[in-house]
Design an enzyme around this catalytic site. Sequence first.
Site, PDB file in Angstrom:
ATOM      1  CG  ASP A   1      -2.087   0.919   0.979  1.00 43.43           C
ATOM      2  OD1 ASP A   1      -2.263   1.516   0.110  1.00 43.43           O
ATOM      3  OD2 ASP A   1      -2.278   1.705   2.515  1.00 43.43           O
TER       4      ASP A   1
ATOM      5  CG  ASP B   1      -0.860   1.350   7.309  1.00 44.26           C
ATOM      6  OD1 ASP B   1      -1.735   1.101   6.169  1.00 44.26           O
ATOM      7  OD2 ASP B   1      -0.607   2.485   7.552  1.00 44.26           O
TER       8      ASP B   1
ATOM      9  CG  ASP C   1      -3.833  -2.336   3.449  1.00 40.41           C
ATOM     10  OD1 ASP C   1      -4.431  -2.050   2.378  1.00 40.41           O
ATOM     11  OD2 ASP C   1      -3.417  -1.595   3.991  1.00 40.41           O
TER      12      ASP C   1
END
Length: 600
Positions: free
Chosen positions: A288, A487, A491
């Site tokens: 990400d 995080d 996700d």
Amino acid sequence: MQSIRNRSPNMWTLIGIGVAAAYLYSVVATVAPGLFPASFHEDGRVGVYFEAAAVIVSLTLLGQLLELRARSKTSAAIKALLGLAPKTARRLRDDGTEEDIELSHVHVGDRLRVRPGEKVPVDGTVLEGRSNLDESMLTGEPVPVEKSAGDTVIGATLNGNGSLVIRAEKIGSATVLAQIVQMVAQAQRSRAPMQRMADKAAYWFVLAVLAVAVITLFVWGLFGPEPSWTFAVLNAVSVLIIACPCALGLATPMSIMVATGRGAQAGVLFRDAEAIENFRRIDTLIVDKTGTLTEGRPAFRTAAGLAGFDETEVLRLAASLDQGSEHPLADAIVAEARRRELDLEKPEHFESSTGIGVRGTVGGRTLALGNTELMIEEGVDASPLREQAESLRQEGASVMFLAVDDSLAGLVAVADPIKASTPAAIRALHEAGLRIVMATGDGVTTAHAVARELGIDEVHGEVRPKDKVDLVQRLRAEGRKVAMAGDGINDAPALAGADIGIAMGTGTDVAMSSAQVTLVKGDLGGIARARQLSQATVGNMKQNLTFAFLYNGLGVPVAAGVLYPLTGLLLSPMIAALAMSLSSVSVVFNALRLGNARIE
């Protein structure tokens, strides 16, 4: 007896049969020596082996003691982590006085003072003061981290030369330290896939040794030199003792125990042994952007004025209006204005339009701050600054236009800075042969700008949580071994679906519970460290297994007496017991070398 009853022969099966055979043989030889034929007699009597049975048991227990002492070193990481937590905390009362209390008496919401040189008692948020904290004992990062009002602190980290007042947010088992200890202990108790192979091999190995011991007994008894049956019993017992597969049983658990402790010291937490063993196979990493590649905390980039407004005035007006907003981008603008000590005015008639910007009145002037869509709604022509805005977006910044009394006055750009550790981590991962894929919910232009700066191989922008899961499944279907690093709550599905899910310790609890690996510090450098540790651990396990199999492969024939015709060498059961114990200890000490593994 239990292993025989459960049909699961193990090391104690061989030792038990060997000792029992020597002892029972000696008892019968003592009580009824006449039962034995002349071939069993030596110097006119039947030999007894009470001392051999006793010494075998003693040496086996000595080996177990040495093994336990060596194994205790593997829990040193957990003991060290538990020892990090301070025993007391200094609480501030409502009347302004202070008191020292036991750590167990701290409650969520308590205000605690952390004086220079003291350890932070619990996880919390800084209310007052500024200082540098040494977080290396938990994160593996040697550089002290500056903390000021609003920043989070981790319990057990060491305060520098400043004084802080913090508000307790997590206590007891909820603290980062407690969770680290729990994860390390859980990983140390887990079994690696390689261990299942060793267990199956040990099962068949024990059966094979029993067969070899029986063959040795009859071959020596029927064809050996006089006293043939004495040699037969001694050699059969030696085969059973020296072939004990305890070294085989220790080969992988010891490596896992040491590796999890070493990983904790480096800020890498493995959830189980399977994650340690499989991490080295990863060839594709999905990351990400926000909070993983970047700080996750937007910072002011620049401002530009138009039509008589300079940069400072644009920033002052934008910050005055944004005081009414809770958006992270607004926080960055207000923080920069306060850092410059600009005179901010209170906004009136404040209105937020989700996703496009904010409106309001400041100092009697009507303001609008937002993206191009907001400018269109306000009837403001943003074309004079559009080229500059697009240039900033291509550099990874988010751009907001400012309109004053229905006229374009300027723009403000805010960017989420890339973590200082990210470029080096990306290079290290590329050197290790990994393909880096970025999947982010941010705009495509911003995503490609960050990817160009970092040299990321593949980019996906404006990605939803389901899209990340689909991306993981597509790459796995192509035969790739995929790790996903993230995080946030969004996700979590992709973390659970990847071959290895990697959560940033600075992220949400949901993400960490979905992942097999957690990076305490929350930077990609931890992934490179985790991969190095995985490779070192598997290499260590293979060394241990090779040594255990090689030792038994050589020891059994010697104990069976194959060298006797050439050298006259026979192995007594007592020597076999000592060799068996030392083989186990040597495997343990080889595993302990992982504790000093160099992880960069």
